[in-house]
Motif scaffolding. Sequence first.
Motif, PDB file in Angstrom:
ATOM      1  N   PRO A  35       6.099   2.573  -0.163  1.00 39.53           N
ATOM      2  CA  PRO A  35       5.243   1.545   0.432  1.00 39.53           C
ATOM      3  C   PRO A  35       5.158   1.690   1.951  1.00 39.53           C
ATOM      4  O   PRO A  35       6.132   2.023   2.618  1.00 39.53           O
ATOM      5  N   LEU A  36       3.975   1.419   2.470  1.00 40.62           N
ATOM      6  CA  LEU A  36       3.780   1.451   3.913  1.00 40.62           C
ATOM      7  C   LEU A  36       4.209   0.119   4.491  1.00 40.62           C
ATOM      8  O   LEU A  36       4.117  -0.914   3.853  1.00 40.62           O
ATOM      9  N   PHE A  37       4.717   0.167   5.708  1.00 43.94           N
ATOM     10  CA  PHE A  37       5.040  -1.101   6.362  1.00 43.94           C
ATOM     11  C   PHE A  37       4.484  -1.144   7.765  1.00 43.94           C
ATOM     12  O   PHE A  37       4.187  -0.124   8.387  1.00 43.94           O
ATOM     13  N   LEU A  38       4.346  -2.374   8.227  1.00 42.42           N
ATOM     14  CA  LEU A  38       3.719  -2.625   9.509  1.00 42.42           C
ATOM     15  C   LEU A  38       4.775  -2.667  10.603  1.00 42.42           C
ATOM     16  O   LEU A  38       5.828  -3.274  10.440  1.00 42.42           O
ATOM     17  N   ILE A  39       4.479  -2.018  11.684  1.00 43.18           N
ATOM     18  CA  ILE A  39       5.378  -2.056  12.834  1.00 43.18           C
ATOM     19  C   ILE A  39       4.622  -2.653  14.011  1.00 43.18           C
ATOM     20  O   ILE A  39       3.515  -2.243  14.320  1.00 43.18           O
ATOM     21  N   THR A  40       5.229  -3.643  14.627  1.00 50.58           N
ATOM     22  CA  THR A  40       4.632  -4.219  15.825  1.00 50.58           C
ATOM     23  C   THR A  40       5.607  -4.021  16.973  1.00 50.58           C
ATOM     24  O   THR A  40       6.801  -3.789  16.733  1.00 50.58           O
ATOM     25  N   VAL A  46       0.857  -1.184   0.000  1.00 48.54           N
ATOM     26  CA  VAL A  46       0.000   0.000   0.000  1.00 48.54           C
ATOM     27  C   VAL A  46       0.893   1.233   0.000  1.00 48.54           C
ATOM     28  O   VAL A  46       1.684   1.426   0.912  1.00 48.54           O
ATOM     29  N   PRO A  47       0.815   2.037  -1.039  1.00 49.53           N
ATOM     30  CA  PRO A  47       1.667   3.222  -1.078  1.00 49.53           C
ATOM     31  C   PRO A  47       1.149   4.329  -0.169  1.00 49.53           C
ATOM     32  O   PRO A  47      -0.054   4.475   0.020  1.00 49.53           O
TER      33      PRO A  47
END
Length: 75
Positions: A42-47, A34-35
């Motif tokens: 691109p978006l990235f997920l952080i946990t 997802v841009p």
Amino acid sequence: MIDIKQLAELQKKSKNSFAEQRKLLKKVMAGNVVPCSVCKQPLFLITPQNSNKSNHEYSGIRCKKGCTDILLDFV
Ligand SMILES: [Zn+2]
């Protein structure tokens, strides 16, 4: 003071963006690219598991530049 109309408008907006954020999160978690709407990175997920330890507990999605930086509650 904010008048009632403005407040209602504000609540509507934040509800919408919350729904948007949920949608984004679902996409990112499903492995879709997802841009960022701003920089197109691109978006990235952080946990909390993979976030930097120098960072406080943090989970959410963000882009490299940080123009998208959505905090999420994973609890
Ligand atoms: Zn961005």
